[in-house]
Design a protein around this motif. Structure first.
Motif, mmCIF file in Angstrom:
data_model
loop_
_atom_site.group_PDB
_atom_site.id
_atom_site.type_symbol
_atom_site.label_atom_id
_atom_site.label_comp_id
_atom_site.label_asym_id
_atom_site.label_seq_id
_atom_site.Cartn_x
_atom_site.Cartn_y
_atom_site.Cartn_z
ATOM 1 N N MET A 83 0.826 -1.209 0.000
ATOM 2 C CA MET A 83 0.000 0.000 0.000
ATOM 3 C C MET A 83 0.861 1.260 0.000
ATOM 4 O O MET A 83 0.486 2.289 -0.562
ATOM 5 C CB MET A 83 -0.900 0.026 1.237
ATOM 6 C CG MET A 83 -1.972 -1.029 1.277
ATOM 7 S SD MET A 83 -2.986 -0.813 2.780
ATOM 8 C CE MET A 83 -3.809 -2.408 2.869
ATOM 9 N N ALA A 84 2.029 1.167 0.634
ATOM 10 C CA ALA A 84 2.879 2.356 0.784
ATOM 11 C C ALA A 84 3.432 2.849 -0.541
ATOM 12 O O ALA A 84 3.764 4.033 -0.672
ATOM 13 C CB ALA A 84 4.027 2.052 1.739
ATOM 14 N N ALA A 85 3.522 1.977 -1.516
ATOM 15 C CA ALA A 85 4.137 2.350 -2.793
ATOM 16 C C ALA A 85 3.465 3.556 -3.430
ATOM 17 O O ALA A 85 4.137 4.445 -3.964
ATOM 18 C CB ALA A 85 4.114 1.162 -3.747
ATOM 19 N N ASP A 86 2.115 3.602 -3.373
ATOM 20 C CA ASP A 86 1.423 4.728 -4.009
ATOM 21 C C ASP A 86 0.587 5.564 -3.046
ATOM 22 O O ASP A 86 -0.118 6.482 -3.472
ATOM 23 C CB ASP A 86 0.536 4.232 -5.154
ATOM 24 C CG ASP A 86 -0.474 3.195 -4.717
ATOM 25 O OD1 ASP A 86 -0.540 2.893 -3.506
ATOM 26 O OD2 ASP A 86 -1.198 2.678 -5.588
ATOM 27 N N LEU A 96 11.213 2.148 3.889
ATOM 28 C CA LEU A 96 11.011 1.175 4.959
ATOM 29 C C LEU A 96 10.073 0.063 4.497
ATOM 30 O O LEU A 96 10.333 -1.124 4.723
ATOM 31 C CB LEU A 96 10.440 1.868 6.194
ATOM 32 C CG LEU A 96 10.065 0.957 7.369
ATOM 33 C CD1 LEU A 96 11.310 0.320 7.962
ATOM 34 C CD2 LEU A 96 9.324 1.753 8.440
ATOM 35 N N ALA A 97 8.986 0.445 3.844
ATOM 36 C CA ALA A 97 8.022 -0.544 3.354
ATOM 37 C C ALA A 97 8.673 -1.489 2.348
ATOM 38 O O ALA A 97 8.448 -2.707 2.379
ATOM 39 C CB ALA A 97 6.833 0.164 2.719
ATOM 40 N N ALA A 98 9.495 -0.945 1.458
ATOM 41 C CA ALA A 98 10.180 -1.779 0.466
ATOM 42 C C ALA A 98 11.134 -2.759 1.150
ATOM 43 O O ALA A 98 11.249 -3.922 0.739
ATOM 44 C CB ALA A 98 10.937 -0.900 -0.514
ATOM 45 N N ALA A 99 11.818 -2.309 2.197
ATOM 46 C CA ALA A 99 12.749 -3.172 2.925
ATOM 47 C C ALA A 99 11.999 -4.298 3.642
ATOM 48 O O ALA A 99 12.464 -5.442 3.686
ATOM 49 C CB ALA A 99 13.547 -2.347 3.930
ATOM 50 N N ILE A 100 10.834 -3.973 4.193
ATOM 51 C CA ILE A 100 10.021 -4.982 4.877
ATOM 52 C C ILE A 100 9.593 -6.071 3.890
ATOM 53 O O ILE A 100 9.705 -7.272 4.170
ATOM 54 C CB ILE A 100 8.794 -4.325 5.532
ATOM 55 C CG1 ILE A 100 9.234 -3.487 6.748
ATOM 56 C CG2 ILE A 100 7.761 -5.374 5.954
ATOM 57 C CD1 ILE A 100 8.143 -2.609 7.328
ATOM 58 N N ALA A 198 16.126 -9.292 15.691
ATOM 59 C CA ALA A 198 17.132 -8.253 15.464
ATOM 60 C C ALA A 198 16.662 -7.211 14.454
ATOM 61 O O ALA A 198 16.714 -6.002 14.712
ATOM 62 C CB ALA A 198 18.440 -8.892 14.989
ATOM 63 N N SER A 199 16.176 -7.665 13.304
ATOM 64 C CA SER A 199 15.816 -6.730 12.237
ATOM 65 C C SER A 199 14.562 -5.932 12.570
ATOM 66 O O SER A 199 14.515 -4.710 12.358
ATOM 67 C CB SER A 199 15.617 -7.483 10.916
ATOM 68 O OG SER A 199 14.545 -8.397 11.009
ATOM 69 N N GLN A 200 13.556 -6.607 13.112
ATOM 70 C CA GLN A 200 12.305 -5.901 13.362
ATOM 71 C C GLN A 200 12.394 -5.009 14.593
ATOM 72 O O GLN A 200 11.721 -3.971 14.662
ATOM 73 C CB GLN A 200 11.145 -6.891 13.457
ATOM 74 C CG GLN A 200 10.930 -7.638 12.141
ATOM 75 C CD GLN A 200 9.540 -8.203 11.985
ATOM 76 O OE1 GLN A 200 8.584 -7.768 12.630
ATOM 77 N NE2 GLN A 200 9.400 -9.181 11.106
ATOM 78 N N SER A 201 13.226 -5.350 15.548
ATOM 79 C CA SER A 201 13.441 -4.454 16.688
ATOM 80 C C SER A 201 14.110 -3.159 16.212
ATOM 81 O O SER A 201 13.754 -2.064 16.660
ATOM 82 C CB SER A 201 14.310 -5.131 17.748
ATOM 83 O OG SER A 201 13.632 -6.218 18.343
#
Length: 214
Positions: A83-86, A96-100, A198-201
C-alpha cells in the motif's frame, strides 16, 4: 554342491564389500558439498543446528506453530508494505516498506517449505490479511477495519497510520519469535527467529523516530 555353495558365498562377500564401499563414499561425499547451498555460508553450514536438525529432535509443535503463524503474519506485513508504494508521502516510509517486503517475502517461502517437508498444512492466502479476519487473534495482526482504514488513507495520514500499525505488527512478530527461541527445536527456525528479533526491533526503533515518539 560344496563348490557351488563356496562360489555363492564368495559372490555374496564380494557384493557386500562393494555395497559397503559405496556407502562410505556416499557419506564422505556428503561432507564436500558447497556450503553456499545452506544460504548462510560455511560457518553456518558447520553449525549442528543448521546441518543436523535430526540430531536435535528435528522439529516440534512449537516450530510448526511458529511457521504456521508467521506466514500469515508476514503476508499481512507485505500487504501493508504494498500500500505504501502509491499512498505514502514520505520517502523514508516508502523505503522502509520496500525493505520490509524484501525481507519477508523470502521468509514466507522458507517457512512454507519447512511446513511442506514436515507434512504440515501451509496457511492459505486467505489467512494472510486482516480483510479475511483469520488473523485477528494473532499477536500484532491488524483487524479488517484497520486494514480498510489504512487502504483508504493517503499522504501524511497514511504515513502516520502505517508507522503506528507496523510498530504494533512488528512487536507481535518479535513476541512470536521469542516464543520460538524458547520452545522450538528446529535449528534453522530458531535462527530465523533471532534474525526477526534483530531486524524488526531495529525497524521499530526507526519507526518510532519517524513518528517522533520514544
Amino acid at each position: 554342491m560344496t563348490a557351488r555353495r563356496l562360489s555363492r558365498t564368495r559372490a555374496a562377500v564380494a557384493s557386500a564389500a562393494v555395497t559397503a564401499a559405496a556407502l562410505v563414499l556416499a557419506a564422505c561425499g556428503g561432507d564436500g558439498g558447497d556450503p553456499s547451498h545452506t544460504g548462510h555460508g560455511s560457518a553456518r553450514a558447520a553449525s549442528p543446528s543448521a546441518s543436523a536438525p535430526a540430531e536435535r529432535g528435528g522439529h516440534n509443535a512449537a516450530d510448526v506453530a511458529f511457521a504456521q503463524g508467521m506466514i500469515p503474519h508476514h503476508r499481512q506485513a507485505v500487504d501493508m508494505a504494498d500500500m505504501a508504494a502509491d499512498r505514502a508521502s514520505a520517502t523514508e516510509v516508502k523505503e522502509l516498506a520496500a525493505a520490509i517486503k524484501k525481507a519477508q517475502d523470502p521468509e514466507i517461502r522458507t517457512l512454507s517449505g519447512w511446513l511442506t517437508s514436515w507434512g504440515e498444512q501451509v496457511p492459505g492466502e486467505d489467512a494472510s490479511a486482516g480483510h479475511s479476519g483469520h488473523g485477528d487473534g494473532m499477536a500484532g495482526m491488524m483487524t479488517p477495519q484497520e486494514m480498510d482504514q489504512l487502504e483508504k488513507s493517503s499522504g501524511k495520514a497514511f504515513d502516520t497510520a502505517f508507522l503506528k500499525l507496523m510498530i504494533k505488527h512488528h512487536e507481535g512478530a518479535v513476541a512470536m519469535a521469542r516464543t520460538e527461541q524458547a520452545k522450538g527445536s528446529h535449528g534453522p527456525a530458531e535462527e530465523m527467529a533471532a534474525a526477526i528479533i534483530a531486524s524488526q526491533s531495529a525497524e521499530i526503533t526507526r519507526m518510532k523516530e519517524l513518528l517522533g515518539t520514544d
